[in-house]
Design a protein around this motif. Structure first.
Motif, short mmCIF file in Angstrom:
data_model
loop_
_atom_site.label_atom_id
_atom_site.label_comp_id
_atom_site.label_asym_id
_atom_site.label_seq_id
_atom_site.Cartn_x
_atom_site.Cartn_y
_atom_site.Cartn_z
N LYS A 1 0.51 -1.01 0.24
CA LYS A 1 0.06 -0.05 -0.14
C LYS A 1 0.74 1.06 -0.11
O LYS A 1 0.96 2.30 -0.85
CB LYS A 1 -0.85 0.44 1.16
CG LYS A 1 -1.53 -1.46 2.15
CD LYS A 1 -3.03 -1.38 0.68
CE LYS A 1 -3.36 -2.40 0.77
NZ LYS A 1 -2.89 -3.29 1.03
N GLU B 1 -6.04 7.04 -0.12
CA GLU B 1 -6.67 6.55 0.08
C GLU B 1 -6.91 5.38 -1.48
O GLU B 1 -6.59 4.44 -1.38
CB GLU B 1 -7.77 6.25 0.95
CG GLU B 1 -8.45 5.65 1.64
CD GLU B 1 -10.02 5.25 2.13
OE1 GLU B 1 -9.63 6.41 2.74
OE2 GLU B 1 -10.66 4.65 2.16
N ARG C 1 -4.84 2.13 -2.82
CA ARG C 1 -5.58 0.52 -3.38
C ARG C 1 -5.18 0.42 -5.06
O ARG C 1 -6.11 0.09 -5.15
CB ARG C 1 -6.77 1.24 -3.36
CG ARG C 1 -7.30 1.39 -1.44
CD ARG C 1 -9.30 1.33 -1.54
NE ARG C 1 -9.58 1.52 -1.68
CZ ARG C 1 -11.63 0.70 -1.58
NH1 ARG C 1 -11.42 2.04 -0.86
NH2 ARG C 1 -12.15 0.25 -2.34
N THR C 2 -4.60 1.61 -5.52
CA THR C 2 -4.45 1.53 -6.91
C THR C 2 -3.14 0.74 -6.70
O THR C 2 -1.91 1.35 -7.16
CB THR C 2 -4.52 2.30 -7.56
OG1 THR C 2 -5.85 3.57 -6.73
CG2 THR C 2 -4.38 2.44 -8.84
N ILE D 1 -8.69 0.51 5.07
CA ILE D 1 -8.46 0.01 3.47
C ILE D 1 -8.29 -1.38 3.70
O ILE D 1 -8.96 -2.67 2.59
CB ILE D 1 -8.17 0.88 2.57
CG1 ILE D 1 -6.38 0.74 2.76
CG2 ILE D 1 -7.66 2.18 2.23
CD1 ILE D 1 -5.90 0.94 2.00
N GLN E 1 -10.67 -3.81 1.81
CA GLN E 1 -11.93 -3.30 1.09
C GLN E 1 -10.30 -3.94 -1.33
O GLN E 1 -9.63 -4.36 -1.03
CB GLN E 1 -10.98 -1.58 1.22
CG GLN E 1 -11.45 -1.17 1.98
CD GLN E 1 -13.16 -0.81 2.35
OE1 GLN E 1 -14.49 -0.97 1.23
NE2 GLN E 1 -13.45 -0.08 3.33
N GLU F 1 -9.20 -3.42 -4.39
CA GLU F 1 -8.50 -2.56 -4.78
C GLU F 1 -8.63 -2.56 -6.56
O GLU F 1 -9.65 -2.62 -7.03
CB GLU F 1 -6.78 -3.78 -4.86
CG GLU F 1 -6.31 -3.86 -3.46
CD GLU F 1 -5.23 -4.13 -3.36
OE1 GLU F 1 -4.73 -4.68 -4.47
OE2 GLU F 1 -5.04 -3.93 -2.17
#
Ligand code: HBI
Ligand code: FE
Length: 300
Positions: free
Chosen positions: A177, A228, A232-233, A268, A271, A273
């Motif tokens: 992350k 955030e 997540r990318t 996250i 969660q 991605e």
């Protein structure tokens, strides 16, 4: 693993490096002597070719801080810079140094250096036949791409904070992350200046082809930076980025450096991605990319 078109190795290999891809270091912190006197005329000539190519492209494309940093440092076309001379200027400016390493170093070693305001730079230079194609960060990527930005106070503190945060993230098992934040800022970041969109990421600034792609091509998305969202990318490790994230000014990085990422990591966890090219409903989109470049590659 090969990193095409950019000067960087990818995260999986970088993360896997501690497992033993490289030879045992002479010193525990992996530093070596730059061995400046041992550079050959051919090696200096490769530097010159790269330097002149990039210098023609960067006016109006690199951010003001990059241009100012370059101006104030002993970096020029004729020779591969001497890290001792760079460190002298940096140290005076804001306490940073440049230390030589053989190439990629294990994550914890890398973070420990950054946390102590030492930037590990590859001492070798790419060969004439690999001007746009390289596995590991060499002296051109590290010194031309990163060191001018280190003269900027916001970047100087931000990269130190990344080193400190990296050591924490490793312990928490969330380094992937944090590494995305580094990737989409320090390596591939864009900044909105009053006079236009500019490059501050070293992976772009040290790459002839990606400099043009990141700023001028219709293909990639350009999205306002959101912490955030970026965490997540996923990112492209083998080619140009499909999305670039844009900050409003470099001081935004200082604010980032002050945030405690701990609660964010928790929020996250588990969660979904996002793939590199995906746009989300909440995105503040600066440019909606056509996606043409990567679509053509996938079709090929
Ligand atoms: N080593 N020399 C060098 N340069 C890097 O950019 C680097 C590294 N080791 C690990 C690493 N980067 C990363 O994968 C971390 O930023 C996560
Ligand atoms: Fe880099």
């Amino acid at each position: 693993m090969l990193r095409q078109l950019n000067e960087h190795a990818d995260a999986p290999t970088r993360h896997g490096l501690a497992a033993g891809a490289a030879a045992a270091p002479q010193r525990p912190d992996w530093t070596i002597d730059q061995g400046w006197d041992r550079y050959t005329a051919e090696e200096h000539a490769v530097w010159k070719t790269l330097f002149e190519r990039q210098s023609k492209l960067l006016p109006g494309r690199a951010c003001d801080a990059f241009v100012a940093g370059m101006r104030d440092l002993p970096i020029g076309p004729e020779q591969i810079p001497d890290f001792r001379a760079l460190s002298e200027v940096l140290m005076q400016r804001n306490g940073w140094q440049v230390v030589a390493v053989p190439g990629l170093v294990p994550d914890d070693v890398f973070f420990e250096h950054l946390a102590n305001r030492r930037f590990p730079a590859g001492h070798f230079i790419r060969k004439p036949h690999e001007l746009d194609y390289l596995e590991e960060p060499d002296v051109f990527h590290d010194v031309f791409g990163h060191v001018p930005m280190l003269m900027n106070p916001a970047i100087a503190d931000y990269i130190q904070a990344y080193g400190e945060g990296g050591l924490r993230a490793q312990k928490l098992g969330v380094l992937d992350k944090l590494a995305r934040v580094y990737w989409y800022t320090v390596e591939f970041g864009l900044v909105q200046q009053a006079d236009g969109l500019r490059i501050y990421g070293a992976g772009i600034a040290s790459s002839y082809t990606e400099t043009v792609f990141a700023l001028d091509d219709a293909s990639p998305n350009r999205i306002a930076f959101d912490l955030e969202r970026v965490m997540r990318t996923h990112y492209r490790i083998d080619d140009f980025q499909e999305s670039y994230f844009v900050i409003d000014d470099l001081d935004q990085l200082l604010e980032l450096a002050r945030i405690d990422f701990g609660p964010l990591y928790q929020r996250i966890e588990g969660q979904p991605e996002y793939q590199p090219g995906t746009l989300l409903p909440g995105d503040r989109v600066r440019t909606r990319g056509t996606g043409r470049y990567h679509a053509a590659k996938r079709a090929a």
